[in-house]
Each structure stands twice: as C-alpha cells, then as structure tokens.
Design a protein around this motif. Structure first.
Motif, short mmCIF file in Angstrom:
data_model
loop_
_atom_site.label_atom_id
_atom_site.label_comp_id
_atom_site.label_asym_id
_atom_site.label_seq_id
_atom_site.Cartn_x
_atom_site.Cartn_y
_atom_site.Cartn_z
N PRO A 544 -36.80 7.17 36.13
CA PRO A 544 -35.50 7.32 36.56
C PRO A 544 -34.47 6.27 36.46
O PRO A 544 -34.70 5.34 37.17
N GLY A 545 -33.25 6.67 35.97
CA GLY A 545 -32.42 5.56 36.01
C GLY A 545 -32.53 4.24 34.86
O GLY A 545 -31.37 3.78 34.65
N SER A 546 -33.57 4.45 34.19
CA SER A 546 -34.05 3.64 33.05
C SER A 546 -33.23 3.74 31.81
O SER A 546 -32.88 5.11 31.46
N THR A 547 -32.67 2.71 31.15
CA THR A 547 -31.99 3.09 29.65
C THR A 547 -33.15 3.01 28.70
O THR A 547 -32.89 2.86 27.47
N GLU A 548 -34.40 2.83 28.93
CA GLU A 548 -35.44 2.77 28.08
C GLU A 548 -36.25 3.96 27.93
O GLU A 548 -36.56 4.94 28.74
N SER A 549 -36.44 4.35 26.40
CA SER A 549 -37.01 5.57 26.11
C SER A 549 -38.32 5.77 26.58
O SER A 549 -39.30 4.79 26.76
N ALA A 550 -38.92 7.02 26.81
CA ALA A 550 -40.14 7.25 27.33
C ALA A 550 -41.20 7.04 26.22
O ALA A 550 -42.36 6.49 26.38
N PHE A 551 -40.88 7.19 25.03
CA PHE A 551 -41.66 7.00 23.92
C PHE A 551 -41.26 5.36 23.25
O PHE A 551 -40.03 5.18 23.28
N PRO A 552 -42.43 4.53 22.82
CA PRO A 552 -41.78 3.27 22.34
C PRO A 552 -41.58 3.39 21.05
O PRO A 552 -41.49 4.45 20.08
N ALA A 553 -40.64 2.35 20.50
CA ALA A 553 -40.20 2.44 19.09
C ALA A 553 -40.99 2.00 18.13
O ALA A 553 -42.15 1.27 18.28
N ASN A 554 -40.88 2.58 16.99
CA ASN A 554 -41.62 2.14 15.59
C ASN A 554 -40.92 1.14 15.07
O ASN A 554 -39.90 1.28 14.52
N THR A 555 -41.50 -0.13 14.79
CA THR A 555 -40.87 -1.18 14.25
C THR A 555 -41.20 -1.28 12.74
O THR A 555 -40.75 -2.03 11.93
N ASN A 556 -41.96 -0.28 12.04
CA ASN A 556 -42.42 -0.46 10.65
C ASN A 556 -43.12 -1.97 10.42
O ASN A 556 -43.12 -2.46 9.35
N VAL A 557 -43.66 -2.53 11.47
CA VAL A 557 -44.64 -3.47 11.25
C VAL A 557 -46.02 -3.20 11.36
O VAL A 557 -46.28 -2.70 12.51
N LEU A 558 -46.68 -3.09 10.52
CA LEU A 558 -48.06 -2.26 10.20
C LEU A 558 -49.39 -3.18 9.93
O LEU A 558 -49.24 -4.46 9.32
N TYR A 559 -50.36 -2.88 10.45
CA TYR A 559 -51.68 -3.31 9.93
C TYR A 559 -52.23 -2.20 9.13
O TYR A 559 -52.16 -1.10 9.56
N ILE A 560 -52.95 -2.40 8.10
CA ILE A 560 -53.62 -1.40 7.23
C ILE A 560 -55.07 -1.87 6.77
O ILE A 560 -55.44 -3.16 6.49
N GLY A 561 -56.02 -1.17 7.04
CA GLY A 561 -57.24 -1.22 6.38
C GLY A 561 -57.15 -0.73 4.78
O GLY A 561 -56.98 0.52 4.72
N LEU A 562 -57.38 -1.56 3.82
CA LEU A 562 -57.10 -1.22 2.46
C LEU A 562 -57.84 0.03 2.11
O LEU A 562 -57.25 0.95 1.37
N LYS A 563 -59.12 0.05 2.46
CA LYS A 563 -59.94 1.02 1.85
C LYS A 563 -59.65 2.60 2.51
O LYS A 563 -59.76 3.40 1.79
N ALA A 564 -59.34 2.23 3.89
CA ALA A 564 -58.97 3.64 4.48
C ALA A 564 -57.65 4.21 4.06
O ALA A 564 -57.67 5.24 3.85
N ILE A 565 -57.00 3.35 3.86
CA ILE A 565 -55.68 3.77 3.36
C ILE A 565 -55.70 4.40 1.95
O ILE A 565 -55.16 5.42 1.67
N ARG A 566 -56.32 3.65 1.06
CA ARG A 566 -56.56 4.12 -0.19
C ARG A 566 -57.31 5.49 -0.26
O ARG A 566 -57.00 6.60 -0.89
N ARG A 567 -58.36 5.83 0.70
CA ARG A 567 -59.01 7.03 0.57
C ARG A 567 -58.03 8.24 1.36
O ARG A 567 -57.82 9.30 0.84
N ALA A 568 -56.97 7.68 2.15
CA ALA A 568 -56.20 8.71 2.75
C ALA A 568 -55.37 9.23 1.85
O ALA A 568 -54.98 10.38 1.78
N LEU A 569 -54.60 8.32 1.13
CA LEU A 569 -53.55 8.82 -0.08
C LEU A 569 -54.47 9.61 -1.03
O LEU A 569 -53.51 10.45 -1.69
N LEU A 570 -55.33 9.38 -1.33
CA LEU A 570 -55.95 10.38 -2.45
C LEU A 570 -56.64 11.57 -1.75
O LEU A 570 -57.02 12.40 -2.88
N SER A 571 -56.59 11.79 -0.55
CA SER A 571 -57.21 13.00 0.32
C SER A 571 -56.31 14.14 0.04
O SER A 571 -57.00 15.36 -0.30
N SER A 572 -55.15 14.20 -0.16
CA SER A 572 -54.26 15.16 -0.43
C SER A 572 -52.92 14.85 -0.72
O SER A 572 -52.41 13.66 -0.54
N PRO A 573 -51.86 15.85 -1.16
CA PRO A 573 -50.43 15.48 -1.16
C PRO A 573 -49.91 14.94 0.02
O PRO A 573 -48.96 14.09 -0.22
#
Length: 751
Positions: A544-573
């Motif tokens: 209450p009274g805070s100017t900060e959102s309850a949900f945190p910001a997405n900064t688009n700074v990411l870690y990726i596991g290469l094999k997992a991402i490759r499998r995920a993109l091939l899994s479906s449109p």
C-alpha cells in the motif's frame, strides 16, 4: 446464400450489408473483371439475428455449376473489400470494419488450412489456381497477371497468394511494358519469399495474413484467435522433471521479491475456452541483493566456470524509430545499434562487456576463450548492411570474423484494421516493419546458428538487447548464466522492480489448469504491457502506498539452454512464433486507419516450456525447481534502456540516452563508494541542472577493470573526485591509490 457469421457486435451483419449496398448503388461497376451485382443477381439483405448477414438471390443468374459455397462467399467478400477501399474513412464505421474482417476470415482461414495440408508444391499451386480471387485476377489480364506466365513458378505462386488473401491492390501498376513489370516485381517477390519461408509453419504468406487478421479481429471483440491454442501442451521432454532432486541455485527460494502470496490468482486468459484456467502469480527466485551479496558472488563464480560453454546472442533487428537517428551525410535513418553512447556505439559496448568476462576468466584460469556471438539484424533502415560494415570497418573488434554469425530478420507487411488490407506504398510496394525479436529462435534454426554454436561446444547462451547497455554491470550476467547452467535450466529471466504504469512487460509464474485432462502446468513467463488488461492483470502496488508494481519487470536479459530452446521452437507453431500479437495503438495510414504487423516476443518461448503436474497442483515448494527461472537484482544493475529520443520540452528521462547515462553514473557512484573514493552526487543537482550543466562527475572504466566490483575494489582504493571531474580509465590493470582529481584524467591503453 453466401451467409456470413459475424461473431461479435449484433450490428455487424447489418453494417456489412449496408456497406456492400452503399458501394454498389453508387454505380462503381465491376471488381477484377466481375459483373456488377445486378448481373450476378445478388443483393444485400437485412441482418439476421445475432449479427448474421445474408445475401439473397433475386433472380437466376449464370453461375458455373461447380461454384462452391466458399466461392460465393469470396464474391461477397470482394464486394465488401471494394466498398471499404472506395469509401472515405469517415464513412466506414467500426461495425463495418468488424463485418469486413469476419468475411475475410471465412475466406483466408480455409485457404490457410488447405495449404498447410498440401503434400507438395504442386498441390499448393493447384489450390491457389482454383481460388476465385486468383481466377478473376488472371482473367482480368492486368500487367502483373500477364507476367505470371513469364516468371518462375515459385514467384508466381507468391503473387497469387497476395491476390488470394485480398491484397491485389498492391499489384496495381501504371505501365504495361512486360519487361518493366517483370523487373519491378523482383523486390516485392524477394520480400514475399522471406515471409513465405519464415512463416512456413503457419502457412507462409497466407498463414501470416490469417494470424494477423485473427488477432486484429479478436482485439475488436471477435472470437479468440486459434493461434492461442496452437501447441499449448507442455514439453516435459525438454527439461528435467520438477519432482526430481536438483542442485539448489538459490540462496533462498522464497526471497523477499518472490513472496508466496500470489497476485491476480483469478486472472483467466480471455477466451481461454476448452476448460482451461490460467492464473498469474508472483514468481519466486533468488535475489542478488540477498545475504549481503554472498549468493551473487557464488552465482557469478558458477557463471565464470561456464564461460567456455556459453554463447552471446544479440537481437539487433529493431528499427529504433523512437531514437530519431539520422546519418548526418546522407540523411538516412539509422538503426538503434549505431547510437553513440558514452563515446562508442551501443554494439561496441556490448562486446566490451563480453571481452571483460573473457579477460577475467583468463586471469583466473590462464586460458583464453573467444565466445561466439550470434547477431540478428534486419533490413529495416539498412540495419544488416550497416552492422556488417561496422563490424568489418572495426576489424570485428579484435574477435575475428569467424567469431560472429550475422543473420537477417525478414520484414513483414503492415496490416490494417480495415479488413486486413496491407498498406500500399507506391507501385508494387507495401509498408514493411520487422516482425519482433521473437523471430530470433526460428531464424537461428533455419539459418544453422544453433548448429554453429553447438559445433563450438556451446550449451547455453546469454541474450541481450542492444538498447540496454546496463546489463553487464557487476555480477548480473555471470550470475544469470551461472544459475541457468548450474541448474540445467531451459530459460531464465533477469528481473527487477517495475514502476506502476510503466510501458514494459512483466514476469509472472503461470499456473494453467486443463480441466479436461486434470493437468496443471507451471512456468515463468512474460506478459507484454499491451496484454496486461486483456489477461486481467491489474496495476497493483507491491505494498500500500508504494509506486512499485506487484509484478516485476521483464528486462529481456535472458539465459537460454540451447538444446531446450531448439526443441521448444520445433514443438509447435506457438514455439516457433512465441507471443504473437498485433499492436494496434497507432494509425498506419494517412487518413488515420489503425494497424500493425504480426509481432513475436523472444521471451514468450517460455510458454511452451511449462512443466506438468498430473492429478493435483504442484506444491509451491517445487516452484523454484521449474525448468524456467527468474533472477532478481536492483533495476539499474540490469536495465536502463536508451530506446527513445528525449523530448526537449520535458524532464522525463525514462528510456532515453540521457536517463540511461545518468543510471550509468549512479552505478559508478555505488562502485566508488565501495572503493572509498569521494565524489559529488551523480546528478549534480536537479534534473534541470543535470540536463543544462551535465552530471556532477564522470567516472567510466573499461569493464575489464572488473567486471566484478569485488575485483575493481582491489585496483581502485581511496581518493576523491572534485565537482565536475572526469575520469576515464581505458585499461584492464591498474593500481589507483588515494588519487585526487580536479579536472579531467584520461588513461588509455591501446592493445
């Protein structure tokens, strides 16, 4: 006959009928060589209940016996499209547009499905050749229609696809010279080929139009787009099970930032249907500020150990329109990557951060490693050409050409709310924009970038956006890669506090229940700020009274596991084109018609990395062991973007180069405090004074002087910077002991 369902406003059918009637009663003649309605025997009828309009036959007319219901619907749609194109914008209401889109969807969606089901190219050709719009276009014998038989089959197919989805207006030309027409078609065909290849899993050019039109129609009250349900099953094969024992990578799985209390627990995806419920919770995750930085140091050590197995990935394909960069010599618009920031381009700053981490690894382990860098460019503003030239002109920044892989993002058509019409820009040209950074995963697969990285022994990667020069501060990137690699994660988000009302996405923990299978699915994901309201996420403060959102910001700074991402993109449109949306906030035509292009978001690959729990919800104690994770830190340690030009009449510094540079100096202030170096306030007074006179001081060092602040503290000790002093240390090794600076001290080592 030709009945068209207009799901949504009940006035839609009446509007469609009135629109068609208004057009044809003005005596505008035929469309694409078709006879006027009086000859075809069609008239607009009153709307049926529920917003369904119908076209009633008045008298027998010569219609081929083989004409299908779909063909007759296409004729109705031709009337509507002609009416919309001819009528002034002021005469066309939202109800007209709604009905027009509903008609177009009844035509484009079956065409897309047929093309996706086709076994080979010949079958696809046959489908388009039988399309009524294509038949009419060919019969009209326009200059482009006559050219179809003189160009390659593949090129002719693409032009027919444009006609079949109702965009024949793009193909109008003034000349009738066949050689001129054929030559003029080449740039258009090149663009269409890129769209056809990239969106192959959606149905190529036709699939692109279908997806964009569905999303636009949904935004204005139409039924949920089918793409929301494409590939919604989770991918347990991509990751380790959440119920198995995993190495802890958190100092505290319930940090203060990741409180167990969920926010928006009743948020349900609009139009989810199918017995699927979705809730959004505050994501749990470690915080680099916890335990006085001890966990940050441990995570950074893990990250440094993993450096030989890591890659760096930069999406640079954005147009950077809001920065207003212009070449001083040619007057051409420039991409964001070329923004001068702190004495160098943004892309050079990212590579300096990377070389600093490699230098630290060398100092500690005695081995030199050159991290491979994958860069996604685009054709917007000559982005690919300019980035390539910059890299060559700077000798690939000492890293060698073989250490880089540049791959180009396709430009895609801008689609309007007016029946999905493309925006024509001159002869054989339409408005084009980059399709969002979510294109990066499929492009990396299509162009062999994943294979290239794996051949170099890379298992994971760090993803950074070009307009955020702050992510390399202190432990942030090393800790992110350390937590991801140590925990064998598929995807990780660097996150921070978010101001209420900020135009940026949020990180959430998704809990989705499929009642039909009694299955719960969980994962950390991102919600774009344009989607918050639709998904029922309210702008609530963290306290209450805070100017900060309850949900945190997405900064688009990411870690990726290469094999997992490759499998995920091939899994479906849905994996190949994550987070599809059309941003309709701005007009795209001179008369104010709104529209946008089909965009994707790279971070929403998380939506196909959910982990399943069958029969019962997953215990909250296991939420921190999901294949996706979030890592928290102070906002200015991870993000301060330089993505838009500051309005000189205002004092708002958010997301501007001026504001980002001030955050850079605030970080320098924190570092100097740890080093025991006295200094003035970074702002040098008020915001007005900062903008008028500059900062209170400037302290900039090559990141290799650290990059960890614990290392910098060993090299810089004591001293003082006077008011308006400037220190720039372009060195990797230094002993600074009680140095006092009044004026400017510049130290440069060229190596």
């Amino acid at each position: 006959r030709g009945r068209v369902a207009a799901a949504g406003p009940t006035t839609g059918g009446a509007a469609a009928a009135a629109l068609a009637k208004r057009y044809w009663t003005r005596g505008n003649g035929s469309l694409l060589g078709r006879a006027a309605p009086s000859r075809l025997g069609w008239t607009a009828a009153a709307a049926a209940p529920g917003g369904v309009s119908s076209a009633r036959r008045l008298s027998p007319a010569p219609v081929r016996a083989a004409a299908s219901k779909a063909a007759r619907r296409r004729r109705s749609a031709c009337f509507l499209r002609a009416a919309a194109a001819d009528a002034p914008a002021a005469e066309i209401s939202e109800a007209d547009d709604f009905a027009h889109r509903a008609v177009e969807l009844t035509l484009v969606m079956p065409l897309r499905d047929a093309l996706l089901s086709a076994k080979d190219f010949a079958a696809k050709e046959a489908i388009l050749d039988a399309d009524p719009r294509v038949c009419a276009f060919v019969a009209a014998a326009s200059p482009v229609a006559r050219a179809l038989s003189t160009i390659a089959r593949e090129d002719a197919f693409l032009l027919k696809a444009v006609v079949a989805i109702g965009q024949a207006h793009v193909l109008r030309v003034a000349t009738t010279d066949p050689i001129t027409v054929t030559n003029a078609l080449r740039p258009l065909v090149h663009t269409l080929r890129s769209v056809e290849v990239f969106y192959d899993m959606l149905g190529g050019v036709v699939g692109y139009q279908a997806a964009a039109l569905e999303l636009i129609h949904e935004a204005y009250g139409g039924p949920p787009a089918t793409i929301h349900h494409m590939g919604t099953t989770s991918n347990n094969n991509n990751t380790t099970s959440t119920t198995s024992t995993s190495t802890s990578t958190s100092s505290s799985s319930t940090s203060s930032t990741g409180a167990e209390a969920s926010v928006g627990d009743t948020a349900e995806r609009a139009g989810g249907g199918g017995g699927v419920e979705m809730s959004m919770h505050m994501p749990l995750g470690p915080d680099l500020r916890d335990d006085n930085g001890s966990f940050a140091a441990q995570a950074a050590a893990w990250g440094l150990e993993e450096l030989p197995r890591m890659a760096e990935i930069y999406p640079l394909g954005g147009a950077g329109d809001r920065l207003g960069l212009v070449d001083a010599v040619t007057g051409e618009s420039l991409p964001a990557a070329l923004l001068p920031y702190n004495g160098r381009t943004l892309i050079e700053g990212l590579l300096r951060d990377l070389s600093a981490r490699e230098w630290l690894y060398y100092k500690l382990h005695g081995e030199q490693h050159t991290t491979p860098v994958a860069i996604m460019t685009s054709a917007a503003k000559g982005n690919h050409r300019r980035i390539s030239s910059l890299m060559r002109d700077n000798g690939w920044f000492g890293r060698g050409e073989g250490g880089f892989r540049l791959f180009e993002q396709p430009l895609v058509p801008v689609v309007t709310t007016r029946g999905g019409a493309w925006v024509r820009e001159g002869e054989l040209a339409m408005a084009l924009k980059p399709g969002g950074h979510g294109a990066i995963w499929k492009l990396m697969h299509d162009q062999g970038v994943f294979t290239w990285l794996e051949a170099k022994g890379r298992a994971g990667g760090v993803v950074r956006q070009i307009t955020n020069p702050m992510a390399g501060t202190d432990t942030t990137l090393l800790a992110l890669s350390g937590v991801g690699a140590k925990g064998n994660k598929a995807l990780g988000f660097a996150s921070c506090e978010r101001h209420l009302g900020a135009a940026e996405g949020v990180n959430v923990l998704v809990e989705r229940r499929d009642r039909s299978t009694n299955t719960w699915s969980y994962g950390i994901s991102n919600v774009e700020y344009t989607e918050l309201e639709r998904l029922g996420i309210s702008e609530e403060p963290v306290a209450p009274g805070s100017t900060e959102s309850a949900f945190p910001a997405n900064t688009n700074v990411l870690y990726i596991g290469l094999k997992a991402i490759r499998r995920a993109l091939l899994s479906s449109p849905k994996g190949a084109f994550p987070g599809m949306l059309v941003n309709l906030s701005k007009p795209v035509t001179a008369d104010g018609v709104k529209g946008g292009r089909l965009e994707t978001s790279m971070q929403n690959i998380a939506d196909v990395l959910l982990e399943d729990s069958h029969g019962a919800p997953l215990d909250k104690s296991l939420w921190a062991a999901l294949p996706t994770f979030v890592l928290y830190t102070l906002r200015r340690r991870v993000t301060s973007s330089a993505k838009k030009k500051r309005d000189p009449t205002k004092l708002n510094l958010a997301q501007t180069p001026d504001g980002s540079f001030l955050d850079l100096l605030k970080n320098a202030s924190d570092l100097l405090d740890r080093c025991g170096v006295g200094h003035p306030a970074p702002e040098g007074g008020t915001v007005e004074e900062y903008l008028a006179r500059g900062p209170g001081f400037i302290f900039c060092a090559h990141p290799a002087l650290g990059p960890l602040w614990d290392v910098t503290e060993q090299k810089v000790r004591g001293g003082r910077l006077a008011d308006r002093a400037e220190v720039r240390l372009e060195v990797a090794e230094l002993e600074w002991l009680n140095v006092e600076v009044e004026g400017s001290l510049l130290v440069e080592a060229k190596n």
